[in-house]
Design an enzyme around this catalytic site. Structure first.
Site, PDB file in Angstrom:
ATOM      1  N   LYS A  11       0.833  -1.209   0.000  1.00 35.84           N
ATOM      2  CA  LYS A  11       0.000   0.000   0.000  1.00 35.84           C
ATOM      3  C   LYS A  11       0.866   1.257   0.000  1.00 35.84           C
ATOM      4  O   LYS A  11       1.946   1.273   0.590  1.00 35.84           O
ATOM      5  CB  LYS A  11      -0.867  -0.016   1.259  1.00 35.84           C
ATOM      6  CG  LYS A  11      -1.810   1.176   1.408  1.00 35.84           C
ATOM      7  CD  LYS A  11      -2.696   0.977   2.618  1.00 35.84           C
ATOM      8  CE  LYS A  11      -3.254   2.279   3.171  1.00 35.84           C
ATOM      9  NZ  LYS A  11      -3.841   3.159   2.171  1.00 35.84           N
ATOM     10  N   LYS A  16       7.739   1.365   1.368  1.00 34.21           N
ATOM     11  CA  LYS A  16       8.429   0.549   0.362  1.00 34.21           C
ATOM     12  C   LYS A  16       9.789   1.134  -0.012  1.00 34.21           C
ATOM     13  O   LYS A  16      10.785   0.419  -0.030  1.00 34.21           O
ATOM     14  CB  LYS A  16       7.574   0.428  -0.914  1.00 34.21           C
ATOM     15  CG  LYS A  16       6.350  -0.436  -0.765  1.00 34.21           C
ATOM     16  CD  LYS A  16       5.610  -0.587  -2.072  1.00 34.21           C
ATOM     17  CE  LYS A  16       5.097   0.735  -2.622  1.00 34.21           C
ATOM     18  NZ  LYS A  16       4.100   1.398  -1.775  1.00 34.21           N
ATOM     19  N   LYS A  42       6.895   9.757  -8.415  1.00 30.97           N
ATOM     20  CA  LYS A  42       7.435  10.749  -7.475  1.00 30.97           C
ATOM     21  C   LYS A  42       8.951  10.583  -7.294  1.00 30.97           C
ATOM     22  O   LYS A  42       9.601  11.424  -6.696  1.00 30.97           O
ATOM     23  CB  LYS A  42       6.674  10.746  -6.148  1.00 30.97           C
ATOM     24  CG  LYS A  42       6.796   9.502  -5.309  1.00 30.97           C
ATOM     25  CD  LYS A  42       5.879   9.655  -4.070  1.00 30.97           C
ATOM     26  CE  LYS A  42       6.119   8.556  -3.042  1.00 30.97           C
ATOM     27  NZ  LYS A  42       5.750   7.203  -3.533  1.00 30.97           N
ATOM     28  N   ASP A 127      -0.109   1.489  -5.860  1.00 30.14           N
ATOM     29  CA  ASP A 127      -1.366   1.107  -6.480  1.00 30.14           C
ATOM     30  C   ASP A 127      -1.132   0.735  -7.933  1.00 30.14           C
ATOM     31  O   ASP A 127      -0.678   1.547  -8.715  1.00 30.14           O
ATOM     32  CB  ASP A 127      -2.370   2.260  -6.387  1.00 30.14           C
ATOM     33  CG  ASP A 127      -2.627   2.629  -4.938  1.00 30.14           C
ATOM     34  OD1 ASP A 127      -3.028   1.735  -4.190  1.00 30.14           O
ATOM     35  OD2 ASP A 127      -2.388   3.797  -4.572  1.00 30.14           O
TER      36      ASP A 127
END
Lengths: 263, 376
Positions: A11, A16, A42, A127
């Site tokens: 998520k 991560k 990003k 996602d």
């Protein structure tokens, strides 16, 4: 040894990039040749391996119609970790998914050093909203997938969905990593979840302020606080990943069971 | 943008279509377009005339959103039953490539006993030759062509792209299409030249199957010369080497040479294979310098802009193209007349004999009229 090409899913916001860069640093400490490829628009997967500096992304350069060469997009970070950022279009414009496809195709074409690596970490967006976001896996670039989660309901819900997705695209899961948010019975919950989907818990990373502090300064824990206990946890995780040779096609839980687990 | 690239605004051939034609040259029995129903419709129809089946997964709005893995694998099964193919090609489209469709997965799902060439291509490349290249690379991966043939084709494609940039459809930001010069005027001019005893070079430098019609111009000039009793004043060059290229392309060379032979036309100089139109220029130049520098005029057909003007400066150059946007660049090169064979390509699909060209027919009629007038 066979080259390990792993992707870490989970998520958004669960940690991560932080986990990926600390594992990369720990493996580099052990003398492994490591590359980290940030696939999130990003583009901050490698920032803590580069002393807080940002590198030009593949898509930044492609946008300028530059004939991209390896040295334009692959940068040496902490202990020689090779850092690559895919980048992406501005939010709300164009197609980030196609961007990932184009960027990794270009990387494959121009990056010779990729073949020499012991470990390649694809830090993928949380996602998987469209086809492009699974391109690293579907183009055969990834051979092991990990899922990062905490013991909270929403991250586990996301992890469970990712298991469904991996099974659908025939990609085996190599393990679950728990990034703690200090909720009650967290390790037990995530361990249980791992077992019930047919996988295993690789590591329990405690929530410690020092991870945040090092990140703020632009460094990994391994570089800035190598003697901290959490640095030891990352080392163990790195070791577990490098020696892991089992993976399974994961099953997934009913939502009811997931709720029960986290209650 | 790199400084040498120009921003071309006229519509140009598409890489998806280029990939389709390449699959045709590789002798696939069925080509599947994975994308919206109307994509590449016009060329898909033309290719059906050429004997291959072209079908589409016909992705709709739902397909764009949810992907078309099942549509593609189902269609693979269906065409296998309907057409019993020996080789299948799948071609990507803009839509399927943007949404990240993986062509190899549905092939696995369908699990057919037929080799499948998956071409991940869209139409967003500045040079349509990229579509040919991707198709050939995929064919090589699938074991349909050898590494050697792939390397040979790569060289040709690079040169084909350069030819277009130098004097072709990619030479200017905008090229006005034109119908070229009036055919009967130019026919009269050629006939008068022959009557005056001028020496004529015919240079057929045709791209693959288009040779079936461009060859007719060589035939017509030779017929006219024979009627006028000046056959010896005509030298014919043509790129009809039947030992080079993909099987289908060699077949065209064999068929065209057979027709030339039947009509009693000698090809004095074979300048390359039918896929070598981008690289024949140098050979033609050398031949002219060696043997034909005293010739008075040249009629160049096919891809005339691939033939350099260096050794043609002292000749009157007349060219025949099938590209309306090629007229102005050819005039800029110094060709005194440019003829356009409109809609040549569709007429050369699905044939294996030379087909009559408008310009050839015009020459045949004009010479009759001129002789009648003289008799009267």
């Amino acid at each position: 040894m066979e080259q390990k090409r792993i992707a870490i899913y989970g998520k958004g916001g669960i940690g991560k990039s932080s986990t990926a860069s600390n594992v990369a640093a720990a493996c580099a400490d052990e003398g492994y040749k490591v590359m980290i490829i940030g696939c999130d628009p990003k583009s901050d997967s490698s920032i803590t391996l580069l002393g807080g500096k940002r590198i030009p992304t593949i898509l930044d350069l492609l946008r300028q119609k530059i004939d991209v060469k390896e040295e334009d997009i692959v940068f040496d970070g902490y202990k020689g970790v090779k850092c690559v950022e895919v980048g992406g279009p501005e939010p709300g414009i164009g197609c980030a998914g196609r961007g990932i496809i184009v960027a990794i195709q270009r990387l494959k074409k121009v990056c010779k050093s990729i073949d020499d690596m012991d470990l390649i970490i694809y830090d993928v967006p949380g996602d998987i909203v469209c086809g492009g976001f699974v391109a690293p896996i579907r183009k055969g670039l990834v051979n092991e997938a990990y899922i990062l989660t905490s013991g909270e309901y929403m991250p586990l819900y996301a992890a469970n969905n990712i298991c469904k997705g991996l099974a659908k695209i025939d990609t085996p899961l190599s393990g679950i990593i728990c990034n703690s948010r200090s909720v009650t019975r967290e390790e037990e919950i995530v361990r249980k979840f791992s077992e019930e989907i047919g996988s295993k818990l690789m590591a329990f990373i405690p929530k410690e302020q020092i991870v945040q502090d090092c990140e703020r300064d632009g460094f990994s824990v391994l570089e800035k606080a190598p003697d901290s206990s959490v640095a030891g946890v990352y080392r163990e995780l790195a070791h577990a990943i490098m020696s892991n040779d089992s993976s399974v096609l994961p099953s997934s839980l009913e939502d009811e069971r997931l709720r029960e687990l986290t209650r | 943008m790199a400084e040498k690239d120009i921003s071309i605004i006229h519509p140009r051939p598409s890489s998806i279509v280029a990939a389709l034609y390449t699959l045709r040259d590789l002798n696939v029995d069925v080509a599947i377009l994975h994308g919206p129903p109307g994509c590449s419709f016009k060329h898909a129809r033309l290719l059906e005339e050429d004997g291959i089946h072209v079908v589409t997964t016909a992705l709709d709005e739902n397909g764009f959103v949810f992907g078309g893995r099942e549509e593609l694998s189902t269609l693979l099964g269906k065409v296998n039953e309907m057409f019993n193919p020996k080789l299948i090609g799948i071609v990507g489209t803009c839509v399927s490539m943007i949404i990240g469709e993986e062509l190899s997965e549905p092939v696995k799902d369908a699990n057919l006993d037929v080799p499948v060439i998956c071409v991940e291509v869209h139409a967003g490349y500045p040079n349509n030759t990229k579509g040919v290249l991707i198709a050939l690379e995929s064919a090589c991966d699938a074991g349909v062509i050898t590494d050697e043939e792939l390397e040979r084709q790569k060289v040709l494609l690079k040169e084909a792209t350069n030819v277009e940039k130098r004097h072709g459809a990619a030479s200017k930001e905008y090229l006005v299409p034109s119908r070229g010069d009036l055919k009967y005027k130019v026919a009269e001019k050629i006939i008068n030249y022959l009557k005056e005893g001028k020496k004529c070079l015919t240079i057929m430098n045709a791209k693959k199957e288009t040779g079936y019609m461009f060859a007719d111009i060589t035939v017509a000039i030779n017929e006219v010369a024979e009627q006028l009793g000046v056959s010896d004043n005509v030298i014919n060059m043509a790129n009809v080497d039947d030992t080079l290229g993909l099987p289908r392309v060699r077949h065209h060379a064999i068929s065209i040479m057979n027709d030339f032979r039947e009509k009693g036309i000698e090809i004095h100089e074979i300048i390359g294979g039918m896929d070598e139109y981008p690289v024949t220029g140098e050979k033609v130049s050398e031949l002219i310098a060696e043997k034909y520098s005293d010739f008075d005029f040249a009629v160049i057909t096919g891809v005339p802009h691939a033939i350099p003007m260096d050794n043609l400066q002292n000749m009157d150059v007349i060219s025949v193209t099938n590209g309306p946007r090629q007229v102005h660049p050819l005039k800029d090169m110094g060709h005194s007349n440019v003829i356009v064979e409109i809609d040549l390509h569709p007429k050369t699909l699905g044939v294996s004999n030379i087909v009559e060209s408008e310009f050839g027919a015009t020459m045949r009629e004009v010479v009759k009229d001129m002789q009648k007038t003289e008799e009267a």
